[in-house]
Write an enzyme that holds these catalytic residues in place. Structure first.
Site, short mmCIF file in Angstrom:
data_model
loop_
_atom_site.label_atom_id
_atom_site.label_comp_id
_atom_site.label_asym_id
_atom_site.label_seq_id
_atom_site.Cartn_x
_atom_site.Cartn_y
_atom_site.Cartn_z
N CYS A 52 35.54 -23.28 -38.94
CA CYS A 52 36.84 -22.78 -38.48
C CYS A 52 36.85 -22.40 -36.99
O CYS A 52 37.85 -22.66 -36.32
CB CYS A 52 37.30 -21.60 -39.34
N CYS A 104 36.69 -29.32 -41.46
CA CYS A 104 37.21 -28.59 -42.61
C CYS A 104 36.48 -29.11 -43.86
O CYS A 104 37.09 -29.64 -44.78
CB CYS A 104 38.72 -28.78 -42.73
N CYS A 130 37.89 -25.39 -35.07
CA CYS A 130 38.99 -26.18 -35.61
C CYS A 130 40.24 -26.02 -34.74
O CYS A 130 40.61 -24.90 -34.38
CB CYS A 130 39.28 -25.73 -37.04
N GLU A 156 38.82 -48.45 -46.16
CA GLU A 156 39.49 -47.41 -46.93
C GLU A 156 39.03 -47.41 -48.39
O GLU A 156 38.85 -46.36 -48.99
CB GLU A 156 41.02 -47.59 -46.88
N CYS A 174 46.12 -21.60 -39.26
CA CYS A 174 45.63 -21.81 -40.62
C CYS A 174 45.81 -20.54 -41.46
O CYS A 174 45.24 -19.48 -41.17
CB CYS A 174 44.16 -22.20 -40.58
S1 SF4 Z 1 40.78 -23.26 -39.70
FE1 SF4 Z 1 41.70 -23.91 -41.63
S2 SF4 Z 1 42.04 -26.10 -41.38
FE2 SF4 Z 1 40.58 -25.47 -39.81
S3 SF4 Z 1 38.53 -25.76 -40.67
FE3 SF4 Z 1 39.12 -23.67 -41.12
S4 SF4 Z 1 40.07 -23.78 -43.14
FE4 SF4 Z 1 40.04 -25.85 -42.34
#
Ligand code: SF4
Length: 357
Positions: A217, A210, A220, A55, A226
């Site tokens: 996206c 992200c 994602c 970390e 989102c």
């Molecule tokens: S959908 Fe939203 S959370 Fe997902 S990668 Fe795109 S900006 Fe990031």
């Protein structure tokens, strides 16, 4: 759009206004099961010491850069007792090139403190972890969640980005008001079960999908909910740090090479920039005992700190005074072909590499 604007307003209110959806963590965990990284070196033989070191190394540094440093560090300091007993120079040597050296000094101090106060075991509670040098709330949360499976949240740079975009939290996360709002979202969405996996998943999601400049996206797991994506405003989040111009300072670094081809290094004071690292001497008077003959100036090298630029002019001399009287803990003839295991300031490493070449 109007709905999103309403949620934007809500995002700056207190945590009591946040209505977490269990779907958030379920989607993140489902994605983690099929796509998360599970073979990173610190994910093997998990214990608090290994999680802590990873970390700290991962702060401001990417995974692929950290991996070889982590492996070498673990080989040399496999447990907290070994780290606590090591010389600071040795610890800094294994950190050389990772930057932000206060992290290494704090690791060493914390190892000593843990051996003295906690019987050599890192404590499991966030409250106790944050009392140790270099361990902030997010790092403490990661150690408690990953090593001790405690119900704790994290908010590192990657997680801030995901949450700021997903919940359209406006403003620069370096401001405490904005960070508090993001902490509220982080805590509200951390699940009670599988907290270690969720913690790793959020870090992975921010690091691999992200991302700062090219968020993926379409792949994602949070793209249905989102808010920044829905508003086509992903690039606006997280808010940028207000720009400030930083001053430029300048210095000369003296490169004194003896008849054996060794370079004179001087230890920096224990506080200030490059504290306790080895560097090239800066004041001309400090190298007068060692220098003879003509000097050659190299082109200026710029090194940028968070609060100023430092323009360095390296000046090279030839010297025949290898026998000059020197305090060994302050001065070192550094052999480029058989380098001593000491921590060296980053721009000096560059200068030495150029000299060797
Ligand atoms: S959908 Fe939203 S959370 Fe997902 S990668 Fe795109 S900006 Fe990031």
């Amino acid at each position: 759009m109007s709905k999103i604007r309403t949620k934007k307003a809500a995002s700056t209110t207190k945590s009591t206004a946040i209505k977490p959806s269990a779907k958030f963590s379920q989607r993140v965990l489902k994605w983690f099961d099929s796509h998360g990284r599970k073979d990173l070196p610190w994910q093997e033989d998990i214990n608090a010491y290994r999680v802590w070191i990873s970390e700290i190394m991962l702060q401001q540094t990417q995974v692929k850069t950290v991996i070889p440093y982590y492996q070498n560090f673990m080989q040399r300091f496999p447990d907290i007792q070994t780290l606590s007993n090591a010389e600071q120079d040795d610890v800094l040597h294994y950190w050389s090139g990772l930057g932000y050296y206060s992290r290494a000094r704090n690791l060493h101090k914390t190892a000593q403190q843990v051996c003295e106060q906690f019987n050599g075991e890192l404590p499991a509670s966030v409250e106790q972890l944050v009392t140790l040098p270099g361990i902030g709330r997010s790092t403490a949360g990661a150690i408690a969640a990953i090593a001790f499976s405690q119900h704790c949240s994290i908010l590192d740079g990657n997680v801030k980005r995901v949450l700021a975009r997903h919940f359209v939290v406006e403003g620069w996360p370096g401001q405490s008001k904005i960070a508090d709002t993001l902490w509220d979202y982080a805590e509200a969405h951390t699940p009670k079960k599988r907290v270690a996996d969720y913690t790793q998943a959020m870090m992975d999601l921010g690091a691999t999908l992200c991302t700062r400049s090219k968020p993926d996206c379409p792949n994602c797991p949070l793209n249905h909910s989102c808010m920044a994506l829905a508003a086509d405003e992903v690039k606006l989040y997280p808010g940028k740090k207000p720009k400030k111009t930083i001053p430029v300072r300048s210095t000369e670094m003296h490169i004194v090479v003896n008849s054996k081809g060794q370079v004179l290094l001087q230890k920096r004071p224990p506080t200030g920039i490059w504290a306790s690292l080895w560097s090239l001497p800066e004041g001309k008077s400090t190298v007068d005992n060692f220098t003879k003959g003509k000097a050659t100036s190299w082109p200026v090298i710029r090194h940028t700190f968070s609060h100023f630029h430092l323009d360095i002019t390296p000046i090279q001399y030839k010297s025949n005074t290898a026998s000059a009287v020197m305090e060994p803990d302050q001065w070192l003839w550094y052999d480029l072909n058989k380098p001593a295991e000491v921590g060296i300031a980053a721009p000096v490493t560059r200068i030495l590499a150029k000299l060797k070449a």
